[in-house]
Motif scaffolding. Structure first.
Motif, PDB file in Angstrom:
ATOM      1  N   ASP A 101       0.826  -1.207   0.000  1.00  0.00           N
ATOM      2  CA  ASP A 101       0.000   0.000   0.000  1.00  0.00           C
ATOM      3  C   ASP A 101       0.858   1.254   0.000  1.00  0.00           C
ATOM      4  N   ALA A 102       1.987   1.219   0.719  1.00  0.00           N
ATOM      5  CA  ALA A 102       2.869   2.380   0.787  1.00  0.00           C
ATOM      6  C   ALA A 102       3.477   2.692  -0.579  1.00  0.00           C
ATOM      7  N   LEU A 103       3.935   1.658  -1.281  1.00  0.00           N
ATOM      8  CA  LEU A 103       4.528   1.861  -2.610  1.00  0.00           C
ATOM      9  C   LEU A 103       3.484   2.305  -3.618  1.00  0.00           C
ATOM     10  N   SER A 104       2.297   1.693  -3.555  1.00  0.00           N
ATOM     11  CA  SER A 104       1.210   2.097  -4.452  1.00  0.00           C
ATOM     12  C   SER A 104       0.885   3.571  -4.263  1.00  0.00           C
ATOM     13  N   ILE A 123      15.729   1.883  -4.811  1.00  0.00           N
ATOM     14  CA  ILE A 123      15.565   1.232  -3.507  1.00  0.00           C
ATOM     15  C   ILE A 123      15.152  -0.222  -3.686  1.00  0.00           C
ATOM     16  N   LEU A 124      14.180  -0.445  -4.560  1.00  0.00           N
ATOM     17  CA  LEU A 124      13.701  -1.813  -4.801  1.00  0.00           C
ATOM     18  C   LEU A 124      14.807  -2.677  -5.408  1.00  0.00           C
ATOM     19  N   THR A 139       8.856  -8.059  -6.882  1.00  0.00           N
ATOM     20  CA  THR A 139       8.108  -8.004  -8.137  1.00  0.00           C
ATOM     21  C   THR A 139       6.718  -7.428  -7.902  1.00  0.00           C
ATOM     22  N   LYS A 140       6.117  -7.808  -6.803  1.00  0.00           N
ATOM     23  CA  LYS A 140       4.799  -7.269  -6.450  1.00  0.00           C
ATOM     24  C   LYS A 140       4.879  -5.766  -6.228  1.00  0.00           C
ATOM     25  N   LEU A 141       5.913  -5.313  -5.516  1.00  0.00           N
ATOM     26  CA  LEU A 141       6.070  -3.884  -5.277  1.00  0.00           C
ATOM     27  C   LEU A 141       6.329  -3.125  -6.576  1.00  0.00           C
TER      28      LEU A 141
END
Length: 326
Positions: A101-104, A123-124, A139-141
């Motif tokens: 949720d934070a990345l979205s 960062i990722l 990958t999800k992020l």
């Protein structure tokens, strides 16, 4: 606060987690390495409250202006990387819960800010490279990244990650530490130095003497005075703990800067020798050019004057060469 009374009757307190205090620290968070590392150390100190820390972090991230959201990711980055090195699992679990949720949210707020998007990408990429989180989770992020940007844009290097992960150029890639980097690090050190924190020194000086004297506690029989002193000690404990973290961070940073300065000075000495050699080389070239110039002037003086100065008779006309026999 957690209080225990030992056989001597002295009071020992442990600093408790305070949500309001953490919110205040997040509001004061800035983009300097020292600020991020200090708050990172504070959060890890409260690892037993990892869930509360991460919940407050996420709430404040969503409330913060878009230009400050990246700071929260820098802080999370420092926390999870330090926890991985120290084998602390609490924060990895809690951040895994809120990071999607934070990345979205952060990606959406940065739709027109390519620099921020690149910083998040970096960062990722670091988390994936250092196996901070699983490949599937990364990958999800990454799936929340704006679709309109090319996948390779994040590698241009403009975004960076955080002050703690910015790469300092060294002699292996630029012929020595970058002078601007050295100056910036020195200025940042002096600007936020815990050693120069006069406010902290004044606060400690104004504390009641009982704070520093364990035996004096036994002599106090007034319950209200004891409760007031305990509250004062709780506050003092937190202040000293935070200041100690700042000092430790500053020690680490000054060690890095000291090593960088040694490398910088060493490189400058090498450059000095190189410049001295070049001075001699070009002095030799200058002497050669001077010698050639002198030789040219001397040779030019020895040549006959062909400018019509009167020493030579004029050439005959063509007609006189062929008509003289008639």
């Amino acid at each position: 606060a957690v209080v225990s009374t030992q056989s001597t009757g002295s009071v020992v307190c442990a600093m408790s987690f305070n949500t309001g205090s953490f919110v205040g620290k997040l509001i004061e968070l800035n983009n300097s390495t020292q600020s991020i590392q200090t708050l990172c150390g504070w959060a890890i100190h409260h690892k037993r409250h990892a869930q509360e820390v991460v919940d407050v972090w996420f709430q404040q991230l969503t409330k913060s202006p878009k230009e400050r959201k990246l700071l929260f990711l820098y802080l999370a980055n420092d926390i999870v990387q330090n926890c991985k090195r120290k084998n602390i699992d609490e924060f990895k679990k809690e951040f895994s819960r809120v990071l999607p949720d934070a990345l979205s949210h952060t990606y959406k707020s940065a739709l027109e800010d390519l620099k921020t998007v690149k910083a998040i990408d970096r960062i990722l990429a670091i988390w994936l490279q250092r196996e901070v989180f699983s490949k599937e989770f990364i990958t999800k992020l990454q799936s929340y990244r704006p679709k309109g940007l090319r996948a390779g844009e994040s590698e241009s290097g403009e975004g960076g990650t955080s002050p703690n992960n910015k790469r300092v150029r060294t002699s292996s890639d630029s012929g020595g530490p970058d002078a601007e980097t050295v100056i910036r690090l020195l200025v940042n050190l002096e600007r936020g130095s815990a050693l120069q924190d006069t406010k902290m020194k004044q606060q400690l000086q104004n504390l009641p003497p009982e704070v520093w004297n364990v035996t004096s506690v036994d002599k106090i029989s007034d319950r209200k005075r004891l409760e007031g002193l305990l509250k004062s000690i709780d506050t003092t404990y937190e202040q000293i703990s935070n200041h100690r973290i700042r000092l430790q961070t500053e020690y680490t940073e000054r060690t890095k800067v000291a090593n960088l300065l040694k490398e910088f000075v060493s490189h400058q000495k090498q450059q000095l020798k190189h410049v001295e050699a070049k001075i001699l080389e070009y002095q030799g070239k200058l002497q050669k050019v001077h010698d050639v110039r002198g030789r040219l002037q001397s040779h030019l003086t020895s040549l006959p004057d062909l400018t019509g100065g009167g020493s030579l008779a004029p050439l005959p006309e063509p007609g006189s060469l062929f008509g003289g026999g008639e």
